[in-house]
Enzyme design. Sequence first.
Site, PDB file in Angstrom:
ATOM      1  N   TYR A 138      37.289  40.107  31.189  1.00 48.40           N
ATOM      2  CA  TYR A 138      36.039  39.688  31.835  1.00 48.40           C
ATOM      3  C   TYR A 138      35.007  40.817  31.753  1.00 48.40           C
ATOM      4  O   TYR A 138      33.894  40.624  31.260  1.00 48.40           O
ATOM      5  CB  TYR A 138      36.302  39.302  33.300  1.00 48.40           C
ATOM      6  CG  TYR A 138      35.049  39.188  34.117  1.00 48.40           C
ATOM      7  CD1 TYR A 138      34.087  38.232  33.818  1.00 48.40           C
ATOM      8  CD2 TYR A 138      34.795  40.058  35.180  1.00 48.40           C
ATOM      9  CE1 TYR A 138      32.917  38.143  34.556  1.00 48.40           C
ATOM     10  CE2 TYR A 138      33.636  39.975  35.929  1.00 48.40           C
ATOM     11  CZ  TYR A 138      32.694  39.020  35.610  1.00 48.40           C
ATOM     12  OH  TYR A 138      31.527  38.939  36.329  1.00 48.40           O
ATOM     13  N   ALA A 277      46.959  43.383  40.273  1.00 51.80           N
ATOM     14  CA  ALA A 277      46.812  44.141  39.019  1.00 51.80           C
ATOM     15  C   ALA A 277      45.342  44.387  38.710  1.00 51.80           C
ATOM     16  O   ALA A 277      44.523  43.479  38.808  1.00 51.80           O
ATOM     17  CB  ALA A 277      47.468  43.376  37.882  1.00 51.80           C
TER      18      ALA A 277
END
Length: 318
Positions: A138, A277
Amino acid sequence: MRLLVTGGAGYIGSVVALHLLRAGHEVTVLDDLSTGHADAVPDGAEFVEGGLDAAGAVVGRTTFDGVLHFAAKSVVGESVEHPERYWHNNVGGTMALLDALRTAGVPRLVFSSTAATYGQPEEVPITETAATRPTNPYGASKLTVDLMLASEAAAHGLGAMSLRYFNVAGAVDRYGERHATETHLIPIALQVAAGRRDSLAVYGEDYPTPDGTCVRDYIHVDDLARAHLAALDAAAPGEHRVYNLGNGAGFSVRQVVEAVREVTGQPVPTSSAPRRAGDPATLVASSAKIREDFDWVPVHPAIEDMVSDAWRFTQEYL
Ligand code: UFG
């Protein structure tokens, strides 16, 4: 100005479109409704349902003075599992948009970039000159677009602004955060307060922060929107500028949960969960550059104001 807002049926795009209309601009929203909602397009805006591949047709039939580009995929976890969606939508989609703007001669663009372009910061607060080492697709896709805009400005004269948002929160009128799959802290905590979820999982309590939970820089979507109008006015031909957009102050997950309890008067049970994460311990923006260049200051810097506006939206519209 006559303006195109891509992704104007989404959370941030709809609030910016509202501000543009209130400032007297003419607005066309282009949105494929993959994550947005047709009823979030503000009254007074023209709505075209379509993806960024439809941008050519839209900018070919009207003379636009500028584009505010929000249409993108924006879920970090999804980007790790399905990176191709992020390269196709965010990078490929923006390339199609830029081709259309170049052909039609649209002079300026304001882009919705992200703090995720920086990755794990070496220094906090984060300035615009910090190293950009995104830790997920992203952030990498948004950084790629920032680089595309720099070259588009240099080679073809586009006036471009990349606004790197930190954690956007709050709501304006009937425009707020409405995601089919919610991953963000404040909306989830409010769902717990509203009795729609049993508890909130706190992802990690052993970070090197004052209370062990992650610290983020929350900015009210109303303040964020005002910065877009200033950036649009300042966009100059052939120039690409990057601005961080945050409050310049950090709040921990625990502090946010406490604010949700105070504002709603409801219990918000939490449970301890492992670290998520890719979560950096602390992400706080230096907002010095945008304050100085645009004379912009957040008028809703208190976390309680953001939570309270989001709570009103949750109760009235969700
Ligand atoms: N968190 C929890 N429990 C939850 C949800 C979130 O503990 O149920 C924690 C997260 O671990 C994080 C903090 O709350 O420490 C904020 O998480 P959000 O998901 O609300 O926001 P992020 O900081 O992860 O993400 C935001 C933007 C992204 C952008 C990123 C930049 O939403 O688009 O900042 O790093 F990429």
